[in-house]
Design a protein around this motif. Structure first.
Motif, PDB file in Angstrom:
ATOM      1  N   ALA A  80     -11.098  -6.387  12.529  1.00 54.92           N
ATOM      2  CA  ALA A  80     -10.408  -7.191  11.506  1.00 54.92           C
ATOM      3  C   ALA A  80      -9.007  -6.646  11.264  1.00 54.92           C
ATOM      4  CB  ALA A  80     -11.214  -7.177  10.210  1.00 54.92           C
ATOM      5  N   LEU A  81      -8.881  -5.331  11.187  1.00 52.95           N
ATOM      6  CA  LEU A  81      -7.582  -4.700  10.947  1.00 52.95           C
ATOM      7  C   LEU A  81      -6.599  -5.017  12.069  1.00 52.95           C
ATOM      8  CD1 LEU A  81      -5.641  -2.673   9.557  1.00 52.95           C
ATOM      9  CD2 LEU A  81      -6.829  -0.850  10.812  1.00 52.95           C
ATOM     10  N   LEU A  82      -7.067  -5.012  13.309  1.00 57.16           N
ATOM     11  CA  LEU A  82      -6.171  -5.217  14.443  1.00 57.16           C
ATOM     12  C   LEU A  82      -5.593  -6.620  14.456  1.00 57.16           C
ATOM     13  CD1 LEU A  82      -8.165  -3.357  17.241  1.00 57.16           C
ATOM     14  CD2 LEU A  82      -6.529  -2.449  15.578  1.00 57.16           C
ATOM     15  N   ASN A  83      -6.292  -7.577  13.854  1.00 57.35           N
ATOM     16  CA  ASN A  83      -5.760  -8.936  13.763  1.00 57.35           C
ATOM     17  C   ASN A  83      -4.546  -9.026  12.841  1.00 57.35           C
ATOM     18  OD1 ASN A  83      -7.487 -10.945  15.315  1.00 57.35           O
ATOM     19  ND2 ASN A  83      -9.045  -9.754  14.264  1.00 57.35           N
ATOM     20  N   ALA A  91       6.683  -8.040   9.627  1.00 55.37           N
ATOM     21  CA  ALA A  91       7.083  -7.535   8.310  1.00 55.37           C
ATOM     22  C   ALA A  91       7.921  -6.271   8.449  1.00 55.37           C
ATOM     23  CB  ALA A  91       5.848  -7.264   7.458  1.00 55.37           C
ATOM     24  N   TYR A  92       7.565  -5.424   9.401  1.00 57.93           N
ATOM     25  CA  TYR A  92       8.310  -4.168   9.590  1.00 57.93           C
ATOM     26  C   TYR A  92       9.760  -4.440   9.966  1.00 57.93           C
ATOM     27  CZ  TYR A  92       9.580   0.438  11.390  1.00 57.93           C
ATOM     28  OH  TYR A  92      10.212   1.637  11.618  1.00 57.93           O
ATOM     29  N   TYR A  93       9.959  -5.328  10.919  1.00 57.53           N
ATOM     30  CA  TYR A  93      11.318  -5.582  11.389  1.00 57.53           C
ATOM     31  C   TYR A  93      12.097  -6.528  10.469  1.00 57.53           C
ATOM     32  CZ  TYR A  93      10.402  -2.876  15.533  1.00 57.53           C
ATOM     33  OH  TYR A  93      10.118  -1.822  16.381  1.00 57.53           O
ATOM     34  N   GLN A  94      11.400  -7.250   9.615  1.00 51.97           N
ATOM     35  CA  GLN A  94      12.098  -8.059   8.614  1.00 51.97           C
ATOM     36  C   GLN A  94      12.344  -7.287   7.325  1.00 51.97           C
ATOM     37  OE1 GLN A  94      11.857 -12.093   7.508  1.00 51.97           O
ATOM     38  NE2 GLN A  94      10.580 -12.669   9.242  1.00 51.97           N
ATOM     39  N   GLY A  95      11.652  -6.164   7.144  1.00 53.04           N
ATOM     40  CA  GLY A  95      11.800  -5.415   5.898  1.00 53.04           C
ATOM     41  C   GLY A  95      11.061  -6.064   4.744  1.00 53.04           C
ATOM     42  N   ILE A  96       9.812  -6.476   4.988  1.00 52.93           N
ATOM     43  CA  ILE A  96       9.002  -7.154   3.969  1.00 52.93           C
ATOM     44  C   ILE A  96       7.827  -6.260   3.595  1.00 52.93           C
ATOM     45  CG2 ILE A  96       7.474  -9.124   3.552  1.00 52.93           C
ATOM     46  CD1 ILE A  96       9.368 -10.793   5.239  1.00 52.93           C
ATOM     47  N   PRO A  97       7.610  -6.017   2.284  1.00 54.85           N
ATOM     48  CA  PRO A  97       6.576  -5.065   1.855  1.00 54.85           C
ATOM     49  C   PRO A  97       5.174  -5.655   1.818  1.00 54.85           C
ATOM     50  CG  PRO A  97       7.803  -5.833  -0.061  1.00 54.85           C
ATOM     51  CD  PRO A  97       8.447  -6.470   1.146  1.00 54.85           C
ATOM     52  N   LEU A  98       4.506  -5.687   2.958  1.00 56.84           N
ATOM     53  CA  LEU A  98       3.086  -6.026   3.014  1.00 56.84           C
ATOM     54  C   LEU A  98       2.277  -4.754   2.761  1.00 56.84           C
ATOM     55  CD1 LEU A  98       2.336  -8.389   6.041  1.00 56.84           C
ATOM     56  CD2 LEU A  98       2.528  -8.973   3.631  1.00 56.84           C
ATOM     57  N   ILE A  99       1.299  -4.842   1.883  1.00 59.49           N
ATOM     58  CA  ILE A  99       0.446  -3.695   1.590  1.00 59.49           C
ATOM     59  C   ILE A  99      -0.887  -3.938   2.291  1.00 59.49           C
ATOM     60  CG2 ILE A  99      -0.441  -2.178  -0.203  1.00 59.49           C
ATOM     61  CD1 ILE A  99       2.665  -2.643  -0.198  1.00 59.49           C
ATOM     62  N   VAL A 100      -1.084  -3.284   3.429  1.00 58.85           N
ATOM     63  CA  VAL A 100      -2.252  -3.498   4.277  1.00 58.85           C
ATOM     64  C   VAL A 100      -3.369  -2.569   3.805  1.00 58.85           C
ATOM     65  CG1 VAL A 100      -3.140  -3.450   6.626  1.00 58.85           C
ATOM     66  CG2 VAL A 100      -0.744  -4.059   6.207  1.00 58.85           C
ATOM     67  N   ARG A 125       0.446   2.466  13.205  1.00 61.10           N
ATOM     68  CA  ARG A 125       1.495   3.448  12.904  1.00 61.10           C
ATOM     69  C   ARG A 125       2.871   3.074  13.442  1.00 61.10           C
ATOM     70  NH1 ARG A 125      -1.827   5.606  16.722  1.00 61.10           N
ATOM     71  NH2 ARG A 125      -0.920   6.244  18.716  1.00 61.10           N
ATOM     72  N   ASN A 126       2.925   2.299  14.536  1.00 55.42           N
ATOM     73  CA  ASN A 126       4.231   1.923  15.087  1.00 55.42           C
ATOM     74  C   ASN A 126       4.916   0.818  14.315  1.00 55.42           C
ATOM     75  OD1 ASN A 126       4.209   3.774  17.215  1.00 55.42           O
ATOM     76  ND2 ASN A 126       3.067   2.399  18.543  1.00 55.42           N
ATOM     77  N   PHE A 127       4.195   0.195  13.367  1.00 55.22           N
ATOM     78  CA  PHE A 127       4.747  -0.970  12.673  1.00 55.22           C
ATOM     79  C   PHE A 127       4.658  -0.858  11.158  1.00 55.22           C
ATOM     80  CE2 PHE A 127       2.586  -2.411  16.621  1.00 55.22           C
ATOM     81  CZ  PHE A 127       3.733  -2.538  17.389  1.00 55.22           C
ATOM     82  N   VAL A 128       4.419   0.335  10.646  1.00 54.39           N
ATOM     83  CA  VAL A 128       4.381   0.530   9.198  1.00 54.39           C
ATOM     84  C   VAL A 128       5.267   1.710   8.827  1.00 54.39           C
ATOM     85  CG1 VAL A 128       2.099  -0.476   8.831  1.00 54.39           C
ATOM     86  CG2 VAL A 128       2.295   1.961   9.368  1.00 54.39           C
ATOM     87  N   VAL A 166       3.072  -0.933   4.570  1.00 59.81           N
ATOM     88  CA  VAL A 166       2.348   0.336   4.623  1.00 59.81           C
ATOM     89  C   VAL A 166       0.871   0.018   4.843  1.00 59.81           C
ATOM     90  CG1 VAL A 166       3.956   1.662   3.182  1.00 59.81           C
ATOM     91  CG2 VAL A 166       2.079   0.389   2.099  1.00 59.81           C
ATOM     92  N   HIS A 167       0.136   0.999   5.345  1.00 60.63           N
ATOM     93  CA  HIS A 167      -1.287   0.812   5.630  1.00 60.63           C
ATOM     94  C   HIS A 167      -2.100   1.837   4.849  1.00 60.63           C
ATOM     95  CE1 HIS A 167      -4.803   1.362   8.704  1.00 60.63           C
ATOM     96  NE2 HIS A 167      -5.170   0.615   7.674  1.00 60.63           N
ATOM     97  N   ILE A 168      -3.067   1.351   4.064  1.00 61.13           N
ATOM     98  CA  ILE A 168      -3.974   2.210   3.307  1.00 61.13           C
ATOM     99  C   ILE A 168      -5.383   1.957   3.844  1.00 61.13           C
ATOM    100  CG2 ILE A 168      -4.856   2.830   1.029  1.00 61.13           C
ATOM    101  CD1 ILE A 168      -2.287   1.567  -0.149  1.00 61.13           C
TER     102      ILE A 168
END
Length: 576
Positions: A80-83, A91-100, A125-128, A166-168
């Protein structure tokens, strides 16, 4: 509402809410039950349930894009996480704060052939901007201290310039369904503030930069950005300088004269001498990655011909970006503040020394203006005379988007035509240009529509639309009133145009790959009003009906594949 018995789940959502999270997109599962129970128990959080995690993440991206607030996404353990990965990368390259937020199994069960026991920590880790691990088994002398500290740090990291996801990852053990008694005391986790001083070069540095810019031919280049009235005012002031020209893409959300957006229409029409005369001494770039390959290649060409050409990159970035291969100064500053001060200093210098610049420098803006007006007149003549094609359809559609609407463009054909055709920008215009994938465009638009009071209109190609059909279920379940305009040109139309694939014998099978969708059947299956057009004469009334409808709906526009590619090549002066 009963709250989760897991301290870590309660602390997590209390801290998120304190840092401005008001929307949570949830996907069903069992391991994430404590997280969903805790989210449900907080009335201040608006919850959206989306079954497909890939669609859920893109919907959250659209919500964050339009609301300008952090949005949380919650999934169960395993794949599920990988999806989430495509939307998180965007979001990383747009600078948008998604809280995963991902639920996980206890550590001892990872890699033990039990279900959904993959290695989740740092999977993204490469995208957060940061990866965090929590567990419901943490034992400290101050219960809740570690959990609250980590979640505070995650939120502060996500919201610091440049913002980003970020990923929690939360390890949870049975019982997962346990809830607290009604009389249980609240935990009241600590909330950590972060006070940021908005960076701006010191006054003497700004004066020095202004003096340098005053003696150069300056080209301001604007990529994708959020709307910003302060920046718009500053760019409008700079645009009035005789030595400054502005080239903005429509998704820069700068509201300027229509001709300021049409870089491709200009660059495909001018001769070698005009290209030389328009070359800048200094490029000042703001915003994200450019859509226009022509503009990027032109600026690289200018830099290779003139080793003294400078490039100042203004804004916040995760790294040093030198897309034009001539970067001379990285300026970590708020673009609106920087441009406001620069415009003020340049205005002052013009006032005290109005005749110091050479004619080549002082006439730079007018040369750009004259060249653009001539190029746009040519493009206008071509679009007026064009037979039914993508170009004709986009000219009609984009020229009639209501001023108060938000426009979402899919990657591929849609975003490229938007940069070619002269028009005004509506209220705001967005596209997933962080990594430029075609996946998730519809889901992003679904989420964006939920956060905007007026119409949200998605203009998408048939391949992008087919790639994200699960978004229509998301749209239906969340009650999004998105209006979709589908340009159906028989698959990936761009591959009939670009040199690398246009002449390949296997082009249609392997590259264009016509989805062969029954668009009407799709609309009926998901309860969308269906409209159809296959000519200019049928598009105009269908578009009027679509724009005046209360939605949601699908306007299906069919265009001829080969003819569309041929007309675009002719419009852009590109040989087949």
């Amino acid at each position: 509402m009963a709250d989760s018995a897991k301290d870590v789940a309660r602390i997590l959502f209390d801290v998120l809410e304190a840092h401005g999270v008001s929307r949570v997109v949830c996907s069903p599962g069992s391991r994430n039950a404590p997280l969903l129970i805790a989210a449900d128990a907080r009335p201040g959080l608006k919850k959206y349930v989306v079954i497909d995690e890939r669609s859920a993440a893109f919907a959250a991206l659209g919500m964050a894009m339009v609301s300008r607030e952090p949005v949380a996404i919650v999934c169960t353990s395993g794949t599920a996480l990988l999806n989430y990965a495509p939307a998180v990368a965007e979001a990383y390259y747009q600078g948008i704060p998604l809280i995963v937020i991902s639920a996980d199994r206890p550590l001892e069960w990872i890699d033990q052939d039990d279900s959904q026991t993959i290695r989740q920590p740092e999977a993204l880790r490469n995208f957060v901007k940061g990866s965090y691990s929590l567990s419901d088994r943490e034992q400290t002398d101050r219960p809740g201290w570690y959990e609250s500290r980590m979640v505070n740090d995650a939120m502060l990291t996500a919201l610091r310039p440049k913002q980003g996801p970020v990923h929690i990852n939360v390890r949870l053990s049975p019982p997962l369904e346990a809830t607290l008694p009604d009389d249980s005391p609240a935990l009241s986790p600590a909330i950590i503030r972060n006070i940021l001083s908005a960076p701006l070069p010191e006054r003497d540095t700004m004066k020095e930069l202004a003096r340098e810019a005053a003696g150069k031919r300056v080209l301001v280049v604007a990529g994708f950005m959020q709307p910003d009235a302060r920046l718009n005012r500053a760019i409008s002031r700079l645009r009035a300088m005789p030595n400054v020209a502005v080239v903005a893409e429509t998704i820069s959300n700068l509201h300027l004269a229509p001709q300021d957006y049409s870089a491709d229409s200009l660059l495909c029409a001018i001769d070698r001498e005009t290209r030389r005369l328009l070359a800048p001494d200094l490029v000042i770039s703001i915003g994200g990655a450019l859509v226009s390959r022509m503009l990027k290649e032109y600026l690289r060409e200018c830099g290779s011909r003139n080793p003294d050409m400078q490039h100042w990159s203004v804004g916040f970035s995760h790294t040093t970006v030198d897309c034009f291969q001539s970067l001379s100064c990285r300026i970590d500053a708020d673009p609106a503040r920087f441009m406001t001060v620069l415009a003020g200093e340049l205005t002052h210098l013009r006032r005290i020394a109005p005749h110091t610049a050479s004619s080549a420098i002082s006439g730079y803006a007018s040369r750009w203006s004259d060249s653009r007006l001539s190029a746009l007149a040519r493009m206008h003549t071509m679009t007026e005379a064009a037979a039914w094609s993508d170009l004709k359809a986009f000219d009609i559609i984009l020229g009639n988007i209501p001023a108060e609407a938000n426009l979402i463009l899919s990657n591929g054909t849609s975003i490229r035509y938007a940069q070619i055709l002269e028009r005004r920008v509506p209220h705001a215009e967005f596209c997933n240009r962080g990594v430029s994938g075609i996946d998730g465009s519809t889901s992003t638009a679904v989420g964006a529509a939920l956060c905007y009071g007026a119409d949200t209109i998605l203009v998408t190609g048939d391949t992008s639309f087919a790639y994200d059909l699960s978004a229509l279920q998301t749209m239906k379940s969340l009650g999004s009133r998105l209006k979709i305009i589908l340009i159906d040109n028989g698959g990936g139309g761009i591959f009939r145009f670009i040199r690398s694939t246009a002449s390949l014998d296997c082009r249609e099978r392997y590259f264009c790959a016509d989805p062969q969708m029954n668009a009407k059947g799709v609309a009926e299956a998901f309860g969308l009003e269906y409209l159809h057009a296959d000519s200019a004469s049928t598009l105009r009334p269908a578009l009027t009906a679509a724009l005046t409808a209360t939605g949601p709906l699908l306007l299906h526009v069919e265009t001829p594949p080969e003819q569309s590619a041929a007309i675009l090549r002719k419009a852009l002066n590109i040989n087949p």
